[in-house]
Design an enzyme around this catalytic site. Structure first.
Site, PDB file in Angstrom:
ATOM      1  N   GLY A 124       4.849  -5.806   0.781  1.00  0.00           N
ATOM      2  CA  GLY A 124       3.765  -6.796   0.940  1.00  0.00           C
ATOM      3  C   GLY A 124       4.047  -8.107   0.243  1.00  0.00           C
ATOM      4  N   ALA A 125       5.320  -8.405  -0.010  1.00  0.00           N
ATOM      5  CA  ALA A 125       5.669  -9.624  -0.732  1.00  0.00           C
ATOM      6  C   ALA A 125       6.258 -10.689   0.185  1.00  0.00           C
ATOM      7  CB  ALA A 125       6.648  -9.307  -1.858  1.00  0.00           C
ATOM      8  N   SER A 128       9.894  -8.891   4.065  1.00  0.00           N
ATOM      9  CA  SER A 128      10.207  -8.009   5.200  1.00  0.00           C
ATOM     10  C   SER A 128      10.577  -6.591   4.805  1.00  0.00           C
ATOM     11  CB  SER A 128      11.344  -8.595   6.048  1.00  0.00           C
ATOM     12  OG  SER A 128      10.934  -9.762   6.626  1.00  0.00           O
ATOM     13  N   SER A 130       8.926  -4.013   5.586  1.00  0.00           N
ATOM     14  CA  SER A 130       8.709  -3.094   6.713  1.00  0.00           C
ATOM     15  C   SER A 130       9.785  -3.239   7.778  1.00  0.00           C
ATOM     16  CB  SER A 130       7.311  -3.253   7.303  1.00  0.00           C
ATOM     17  OG  SER A 130       6.981  -4.594   7.429  1.00  0.00           O
ATOM     18  N   ASP A 174      12.341 -11.069  11.428  1.00  0.00           N
ATOM     19  CA  ASP A 174      12.580 -10.167  10.301  1.00  0.00           C
ATOM     20  C   ASP A 174      13.550  -9.050  10.678  1.00  0.00           C
ATOM     21  OD1 ASP A 174      10.655 -11.800   9.322  1.00  0.00           O
ATOM     22  OD2 ASP A 174       9.084 -10.282   9.216  1.00  0.00           O
TER      23      ASP A 174
END
Ligand code: GLA
Length: 390
Positions: A124-125, A128, A130, A174
């Protein structure tokens, strides 16, 4: 963490492949990848590490070591999004499950697997995390299945999984960067033609990432709304410029002529995109001319536009950019990734890295009372998979 050992401890045998897929920073071209624009990301030396072996029964067993959680699900029941016990799949498992779903949809062979993974890409920064998970699992299934597919195509399948299975209408940047990164280089990626080439950063420069510590979730955020606003802008602008397919097709001059016909909020969103696409063109020239100062100026301008027009910044990211502006060695700073939290990326004079990093941490603390994690990053290679030899 020794991932091979963890795998053996959990499953009682050795893995057959180890896969490593990096996170990324985006140097310029934010929120343009779903508008057919050109982006300038780089893969970084923070990655997902995955150890896997095949399993015969069409069951995927996952251990997320950092979360201390595990799940098992059947490949023939992906649509139901349930685990083996009939419970809903946890959120984190949607990424590998979505990749399996998309690979199967693409007609590729996907078998059962036992996997453990860990990541040092902060979640969540905006780096990327995920996409790195998706690309790691896609490469693992490719290795286990023994089929051939180039990394760009693999990235597109991951994106399809994210759209259809996870429900975030992300662009391709990403997954592409995690799959195709080149050591020591930024990637100049045209999201319309899908052509790309590595570009060297100006000599003597370094990339510093500053993590505000504020977390966001992409799925629940305004990301999809921003995308929808761009699509509305295209529909409205088609009245004045028939044949317009995306915001890529309108120049800054044409936009100035037509923008007054757009509702205020849509105008602001579209103005960011049109001008950001133009900034990337200038930035590519700056890289060719080894002009770090020009490149940095475009980064600052990009941040202002994300803050005021696209409205995806937060006060903490604005503080990081403003503090960076006054420090020795700075060329440019801006938020990186979708926004709403996460990190800034800074282009700096490498020789000043230590002073710069210290100054940024101090300044951020003074203004916000919070601690930022600030580190020098190396532009890195994309996904790699190695067979284990016993
Ligand atoms: C997220 C998405 C990307 C891109 C950026 C914003 O990282 O996954 O596709 O749209 O936001 O540039």
């Amino acid at each position: 963490m020794n991932i091979h050992k963890e795998y053996a401890r959990i499953y009682g045998h050795s893995p057959t492949w180890q896969v490593c897929a990096p996170g990324r920073v985006n140097l310029l071209g934010e929120h343009v990848d779903y508008n057919d624009g050109v982006v300038l990301p780089a893969a970084i030396d923070r990655a997902v590490h995955l150890a896997v072996a095949p399993a015969a029964d069409g069951v995927v067993q996952l251990h997320a070591l950092d979360l201390g959680e595990q799940v098992a699900f059947r490949l023939d029941a992906l649509e139901r999004r349930l685990d083996l016990e009939g419970k809903p799949l946890p959120g984190w498992a949607a990424y590998p499950a979505g990749v399996a779903w998309a690979l199967i949809e693409a007609g590729l062979m996907v078998g059962g697997m036992q996997a453990v993974y860990t990541s040092d890409v902060p979640i969540g920064a905006g780096l990327s995390s995920s996409a790195a998970v998706e690309v790691a699992f896609a490469a693992a299934w490719r290795a286990l299945g023994g089929w051939q597919l180039d990394n760009l195509s693999l990235a597109r399948i991951c994106q399809r999984g994210e759209h259809a299975y996870v429900g975030v209408h992300s662009g391709l940047m990403d997954q592409f960067t995690s799959a195709c990164g080149v050591e020591g280089h930024a990637l100049c990626f045209d999201t319309r033609s899908l052509e790309w080439r590595p570009l060297a950063l100006p000599p003597g420069t370094g990339i510093v990432v500053a993590d505000s510590g504020v977390r966001r979730t992409l799925a629940g955020s305004a990301y999809n709304d921003r995308r929808a606003a761009c699509e509305q802008a295209v529909v409205l602008l088609q009245q004045y410029k028939p044949g317009l397919r995306s915001l890529r097709d309108i120049s800054t001059v044409e936009f100035a002529a037509y923008s007054e016909y757009l509702p205020d909020e849509i105008r602001r969103r579209a103005e960011h995109v049109v001008k950001e696409i133009h900034r990337v063109q200038q930035a590519v020239n700056a890289l060719r001319g080894e002009d770090a100062r020009l490149f940095g100026g475009l980064m600052f301008a990009g941040h202002k536009s994300l803050r005021d027009l696209y409205q995806v910044s937060i006060p903490e990211l604005d503080v990081l950019v403003e503090v960076a502006r006054g420090l020795p060695g700075i060329y440019g700073a801006r938020l990186t990734g979708a926004g709403f939290g996460g990190c800034t990326v800074n282009l700096i004079e490498a020789a000043q890295a230590e002073v710069f990093i210290e100054g940024l941490i101090d300044g951020y603390r003074q203004h916000t009372g919070k601690d930022a994690r600030v580190y020098l990053c190396r532009a890195s290679a994309g996904v790699t998979a190695f067979p284990y030899t016993i």
